[in-house]
Design a protein around this motif. Sequence first.
Motif, PDB file in Angstrom:
ATOM      1  N   THR A  74       0.820  -1.213   0.000  1.00  0.00           N
ATOM      2  CA  THR A  74       0.000   0.000   0.000  1.00  0.00           C
ATOM      3  C   THR A  74       0.856   1.267   0.000  1.00  0.00           C
ATOM      4  N   ALA A  75       2.087   1.193   0.506  1.00  0.00           N
ATOM      5  CA  ALA A  75       2.959   2.370   0.464  1.00  0.00           C
ATOM      6  C   ALA A  75       3.323   2.712  -0.979  1.00  0.00           C
ATOM      7  N   VAL A  76       3.641   1.690  -1.782  1.00  0.00           N
ATOM      8  CA  VAL A  76       3.959   1.917  -3.194  1.00  0.00           C
ATOM      9  C   VAL A  76       2.731   2.423  -3.939  1.00  0.00           C
ATOM     10  N   LEU A  77       1.579   1.805  -3.671  1.00  0.00           N
ATOM     11  CA  LEU A  77       0.347   2.257  -4.318  1.00  0.00           C
ATOM     12  C   LEU A  77       0.072   3.728  -4.010  1.00  0.00           C
ATOM     13  N   ALA A  78       0.266   4.102  -2.760  1.00  0.00           N
ATOM     14  CA  ALA A  78      -0.008   5.486  -2.374  1.00  0.00           C
ATOM     15  C   ALA A  78       0.913   6.452  -3.110  1.00  0.00           C
ATOM     16  N   ARG A  79       2.174   6.078  -3.295  1.00  0.00           N
ATOM     17  CA  ARG A  79       3.102   6.960  -4.016  1.00  0.00           C
ATOM     18  C   ARG A  79       2.697   7.116  -5.474  1.00  0.00           C
ATOM     19  N   ARG A  80       2.054   6.088  -6.041  1.00  0.00           N
ATOM     20  CA  ARG A  80       1.625   6.159  -7.434  1.00  0.00           C
ATOM     21  C   ARG A  80       0.321   6.946  -7.584  1.00  0.00           C
ATOM     22  N   VAL A  81      -0.555   6.867  -6.586  1.00  0.00           N
ATOM     23  CA  VAL A  81      -1.911   7.396  -6.727  1.00  0.00           C
ATOM     24  C   VAL A  81      -2.035   8.812  -6.184  1.00  0.00           C
ATOM     25  N   LEU A  82      -1.403   9.085  -5.041  1.00  0.00           N
ATOM     26  CA  LEU A  82      -1.606  10.360  -4.358  1.00  0.00           C
ATOM     27  C   LEU A  82      -0.498  11.349  -4.696  1.00  0.00           C
ATOM     28  N   THR A  83      -0.813  12.618  -4.619  1.00  0.00           N
ATOM     29  CA  THR A  83       0.150  13.674  -4.896  1.00  0.00           C
ATOM     30  C   THR A  83       0.614  14.313  -3.600  1.00  0.00           C
ATOM     31  N   ARG A  84       1.693  15.082  -3.691  1.00  0.00           N
ATOM     32  CA  ARG A  84       2.206  15.781  -2.515  1.00  0.00           C
ATOM     33  C   ARG A  84       1.228  16.844  -2.021  1.00  0.00           C
ATOM     34  N   ASP A  85       0.391  17.324  -2.924  1.00  0.00           N
ATOM     35  CA  ASP A  85      -0.615  18.298  -2.492  1.00  0.00           C
ATOM     36  C   ASP A  85      -1.667  17.659  -1.587  1.00  0.00           C
ATOM     37  N   GLU A  86      -1.847  16.337  -1.720  1.00  0.00           N
ATOM     38  CA  GLU A  86      -2.864  15.646  -0.934  1.00  0.00           C
ATOM     39  C   GLU A  86      -2.296  15.138   0.387  1.00  0.00           C
ATOM     40  N   VAL A  87      -1.119  14.526   0.363  1.00  0.00           N
ATOM     41  CA  VAL A  87      -0.490  14.006   1.582  1.00  0.00           C
ATOM     42  C   VAL A  87       0.974  14.423   1.592  1.00  0.00           C
ATOM     43  N   ARG A  88       1.485  14.774   2.765  1.00  0.00           N
ATOM     44  CA  ARG A  88       2.874  15.224   2.868  1.00  0.00           C
ATOM     45  C   ARG A  88       3.845  14.063   2.784  1.00  0.00           C
ATOM     46  N   ASN A  89       3.396  12.850   3.149  1.00  0.00           N
ATOM     47  CA  ASN A  89       4.219  11.648   3.047  1.00  0.00           C
ATOM     48  C   ASN A  89       3.293  10.444   2.957  1.00  0.00           C
ATOM     49  N   CYS A  90       3.864   9.276   2.809  1.00  0.00           N
ATOM     50  CA  CYS A  90       3.062   8.056   2.648  1.00  0.00           C
ATOM     51  C   CYS A  90       3.190   7.137   3.852  1.00  0.00           C
ATOM     52  N   LYS A  91       3.378   7.703   5.038  1.00  0.00           N
ATOM     53  CA  LYS A  91       3.363   6.906   6.257  1.00  0.00           C
ATOM     54  C   LYS A  91       1.937   6.433   6.534  1.00  0.00           C
ATOM     55  N   LEU A  92       1.833   5.312   7.240  1.00  0.00           N
ATOM     56  CA  LEU A  92       0.516   4.729   7.492  1.00  0.00           C
ATOM     57  C   LEU A  92      -0.372   5.688   8.262  1.00  0.00           C
ATOM     58  N   ARG A  93       0.155   6.365   9.257  1.00  0.00           N
ATOM     59  CA  ARG A  93      -0.654   7.290  10.049  1.00  0.00           C
ATOM     60  C   ARG A  93      -1.198   8.423   9.172  1.00  0.00           C
ATOM     61  N   THR A  94      -0.355   8.926   8.278  1.00  0.00           N
ATOM     62  CA  THR A  94      -0.785  10.006   7.387  1.00  0.00           C
ATOM     63  C   THR A  94      -1.892   9.534   6.458  1.00  0.00           C
ATOM     64  N   LEU A  95      -1.730   8.342   5.878  1.00  0.00           N
ATOM     65  CA  LEU A  95      -2.732   7.821   4.942  1.00  0.00           C
ATOM     66  C   LEU A  95      -4.031   7.480   5.670  1.00  0.00           C
ATOM     67  N   ALA A  96      -3.918   6.944   6.893  1.00  0.00           N
ATOM     68  CA  ALA A  96      -5.125   6.624   7.662  1.00  0.00           C
ATOM     69  C   ALA A  96      -5.933   7.882   7.952  1.00  0.00           C
ATOM     70  N   ASP A  97      -5.257   8.964   8.282  1.00  0.00           N
ATOM     71  CA  ASP A  97      -5.964  10.233   8.507  1.00  0.00           C
ATOM     72  C   ASP A  97      -6.599  10.729   7.210  1.00  0.00           C
ATOM     73  N   PHE A  98      -5.874  10.583   6.096  1.00  0.00           N
ATOM     74  CA  PHE A  98      -6.377  11.092   4.821  1.00  0.00           C
ATOM     75  C   PHE A  98      -7.644  10.357   4.376  1.00  0.00           C
ATOM     76  N   PHE A  99      -7.652   9.025   4.566  1.00  0.00           N
ATOM     77  CA  PHE A  99      -8.795   8.225   4.136  1.00  0.00           C
ATOM     78  C   PHE A  99      -9.822   8.040   5.257  1.00  0.00           C
ATOM     79  N   HIS A 100      -9.635   8.737   6.383  1.00  0.00           N
ATOM     80  CA  HIS A 100     -10.573   8.688   7.509  1.00  0.00           C
ATOM     81  C   HIS A 100     -10.782   7.240   7.980  1.00  0.00           C
TER      82      HIS A 100
END
Length: 587
Positions: free
Chosen positions: A141-167
């Motif tokens: 999922t870390a690789v997927l996030a780097r392919r799908v999400l932009t820096r404008d959406e998330v500052r990094n692809c750590k699990l905590r950051t992505l969990a907050d982003f996807f609620h």
Amino acid sequence: MTAARTLGPQVGHQLGLDELGEPLRETTFVVVDLETTGGAAATDGITEIGAVKVRGGEVLGEFQTLVNPERVINPFVSVLTGITDAMVSGAPTIATALPAFLEFARGSVLVAHNAPFDVGFLKTACDAQLIAWPGFPVVDTAVLARRVLTRDEVRNCKLRTLADFFHAATTPDHRALHDARATVDVLHGLLARLGNLGVQSLPELRAFTAQVSEAQRRKRHLADGLPNGPGVYIFRDGTGRPLYVGTSRNLRSRVRQYFVASETRSRRVERVGLADRVDPIECAHALEAQVRELRLIAAYKPRYNRRSKFPEKAVWLKLTSEPFPRLSIVREVRPDMVYLGPLRTRRQAEAVRDAIHDAVPLRQCSDRLSLRKVVRAACALAGIGRCGAPCEGGTTPEEYAALVGLVASAWTGDVRPLLQPLEAKLSTLSGAQRYEHAAVVRDRIATVVRACARMQRLTSLRRIAELVAARPDGAGGWELSVIRQGRLVAAGVAARGVAPWPVVEALLATADVVDPEHMPLAEETERLLDWLEEPGTRLVESSDPWTMPAFGAGHLRSYLGDLRRSADPFADRRRLRVDSRPARASA
């Protein structure tokens, strides 16, 4: 151990190639997360396994168990995860927990955040338990996030950051099942994004993750015909100029990865684009390949290699040949001088020099001093006790020679007398609670120890005129190496069923001749020492004893860890005791 909770139908067979094309909504995923005692799969153990099985957005089951790693958990890890030695003392070992997890995950696609970490630990555990790895398809999922999400959406692809982003419904907290549940929500959020991009099946998902450019794919033929054994590969451009030198245990497999695997690093993409051919150099075993790689990098200096390109830039610390010797940083070595090195950079040499000046009052000026007369008045260093002032006769030649001898003997033998003044200063500063200054002295001690230990280690092998060593090759045979004065001069393999002694004699007869005036690459000698010190290596014969100084710097490496803790009052992470509290405010 908590058994798997079955919440729906299970998939009970391993995925076949014909099934991998099924839609993602019908694919069974097992999202897994591990907690461990550290970050190295080879030496650390698993303390907790958590997994969630999902299909079509529905949770089918969960798996969770603590695991007794049969080793002490680092206090820092316990603080991070909340898992203590007491919690895992009665838990099942990995020998029990691993088969239960593999049965739970059988027939599914494995998903993890930073999958190489979790899958690496699971594979290592399977090897240790003599269990064949099931060969799960893996999604990261870390690789997927780097392919799908932009820096404008998330500052990094750590699990905590992505969990907050996807609620995510569950907040990651470094406990395996909680992190796995959060990863499920992240996976579903990413798959929803991918659906809008036309990714509907597992093959499409894996192709999207790879994102191999068409220019890369067109050059796959460069790997055709390469051998499958160990060796060195050289990328060359259209003019034949070397672009990059690398090594692998399987040349063909490694080179193919450049053309069929995704790559986001611009230098590697640029290198593949410029490559016109790949030249292989077959080697007897991995050690020979590593040594040849170092030599070729030093010789060719390829533009896309970063490490080991300029061995000629190594520096040495020299005791000058004068009536009152001083420390000097040089790049050339002469046989009639006393040196410490090689040191990797001038900055490192300056750090070692400053540490020695802090311990021993050698002069730091560059004046030519005479034994017969006073040259000039002493400088400010003499006034603060940092120099014995030989320039104005403040130190006799005999007293100064004793200081020089102490430094020279520390470089080649007993390092303790050189460290004693620094240790006394460290103790004084720590006792006075001047911890920042104490940390500087601590680091200087570590600098001296490491520099002396490296030199003594290299010198120990360079003193041996000829050494023959062997290691099991893993297939019932032997990997053989002939080393002369710290340089690999011959390498071969005695395969299973082949008598090794005739192979050794043939290697000795055809080995390279070493020029004693030509010093080998320090990196090469270090690589040979690492190989010789690995478990399983056997010394077949040696012309000279392989020895180290009895009180040399090598035995102080474990002491450096204790030293760091002693200079840091908070290293044990204890709470500070409260001596008094402010009075409670009255209304």
